[in-house]
Write an enzyme that holds these catalytic residues in place. Structure first.
Site, PDB file in Angstrom:
ATOM      1  N   SER A 149       0.858  -1.192   0.000  1.00  0.00           N
ATOM      2  CA  SER A 149       0.000   0.000   0.000  1.00  0.00           C
ATOM      3  C   SER A 149       0.888   1.234   0.000  1.00  0.00           C
ATOM      4  O   SER A 149       2.024   1.195   0.495  1.00  0.00           O
ATOM      5  CB  SER A 149      -0.883   0.004   1.263  1.00  0.00           C
ATOM      6  OG  SER A 149      -1.547   1.241   1.426  1.00  0.00           O
ATOM      7  N   TYR A 159      -0.845  -0.567  10.424  1.00  0.00           N
ATOM      8  CA  TYR A 159      -1.058  -0.975   9.031  1.00  0.00           C
ATOM      9  C   TYR A 159       0.098  -0.487   8.161  1.00  0.00           C
ATOM     10  O   TYR A 159       0.671  -1.253   7.373  1.00  0.00           O
ATOM     11  CB  TYR A 159      -2.382  -0.420   8.520  1.00  0.00           C
ATOM     12  CG  TYR A 159      -2.702  -0.804   7.096  1.00  0.00           C
ATOM     13  CD1 TYR A 159      -3.216  -2.060   6.798  1.00  0.00           C
ATOM     14  CD2 TYR A 159      -2.504   0.091   6.046  1.00  0.00           C
ATOM     15  CE1 TYR A 159      -3.517  -2.421   5.488  1.00  0.00           C
ATOM     16  CE2 TYR A 159      -2.801  -0.259   4.741  1.00  0.00           C
ATOM     17  CZ  TYR A 159      -3.306  -1.511   4.461  1.00  0.00           C
ATOM     18  OH  TYR A 159      -3.599  -1.861   3.165  1.00  0.00           O
TER      19      TYR A 159
END
Length: 262
Positions: A149, A159
């Site tokens: 990501s 994350y």
């Protein structure tokens, strides 16, 4: 000595995709099937997996297998490792796509949630990559795509930290194994229209409309960059600019929009 140029996997070889029933994973399955690859689809929902497999077989004339597995569970990971290491049924392409997000801040989450989150994004991806490499290196041929990501380049909690590990690992692995015929690429999409944020319960209106991507473009650019031998793929020019800026701007300016529940 420079690494040889990667050779695209021929049609008829097998690709294994985790998180394959929706979003980016489903789009990887569709595009790889369109390229003529047979598929092993991995996800938790057995009924949904079977429906997706039948749809792809009918539309593209390829063969499919399904593995219903929870990749935060050791037994689920072991089932996929067993398939990846089966010498009678080689896997030429591995797409580590399965992932989840946590809506709340780190200190508000139960540590068990955070541990499962870390296992899925880091430990499971590492184990499956290690398993796939055994056959790929012996054949001097293979492709591994780790779906990371743009959060990997931003300060956005655990994350981001997990995806940063995946990017760093992929960069090293591509350097180490490209000369032996195996290309490893971290694909780093920005905000993408999938079920991912809906499952988190996130209010998507917080993020400006221009920041949203379509899964089709993310996967198309990611596959092309993997075929070119790139270690890191950041789909779309807008996100290439944003990630470049993130390297020089203060953290407080590049942390991105806040996560907010619906």
């Amino acid at each position: 000595m420079t690494a040889p140029a990667p050779v695209p996997a021929p049609a008829g070889t097998t690709a294994l995709i985790t998180g394959a029933t929706a979003g980016i994973g489903a789009e990887f399955a569709r595009q790889l099937a369109d390229h003529g690859h047979n598929l092993v689809l991995v996800a938790r929902d057995a009924a949904r997996l079977q429906t997706k497999a039948e749809e792809l077989e009918k539309r593209y004339g390829i063969s499919t297998e399904v593995i219903s597995a929870d990749l935060t569970d050791d037994a689920g990971v072991a089932a996929v490792v067993a398939r990846l290491t089966d010498p009678a049924r080689p896997v030429e392409i591995l797409v580590n796509n399965a992932g989840t997000g946590l809506l709340r801040s780190f200190e508000e989450n139960d540590i068990a949630e955070e541990t499962r989150h870390l296992k899925l994004h880091v430990e499971t991806a590492m184990q499956l990559t290690h398993a796939a490499l055994q056959g790929m290196l012996s054949r001097h041929s293979g492709r591994i795509i780790n779906v990371a990501s743009v959060a990997a380049f931003l300060p956005r909690g655990s994350y981001s930290a997990a995806k940063a590990w995946l990017v760093s690992f992929s960069r090293w692995a591509n350097l180490a194994y490209a000369k032996r015929g195996v290309t490893v690429t971290a694909v780093c999409p920005g905000f993408t229209h999938t079920e991912f944020h809906d499952r988190m319960g996130m209010d998507k209106t917080v993020t400006p409309r221009w920041m949203w991507l379509q899964a089709e473009q993310v996967v198309r650019e990611g596959l092309a960059d993997n075929e070119r031998g790139k270690a890191v793929s950041v789909p779309t020019r807008r996100y290439k600019v944003l990630t470049a800026a993130a390297r020089i701007l203060p953290d407080r300016l590049v942390a991105g929009p806040p996560r907010r529940p619906k």
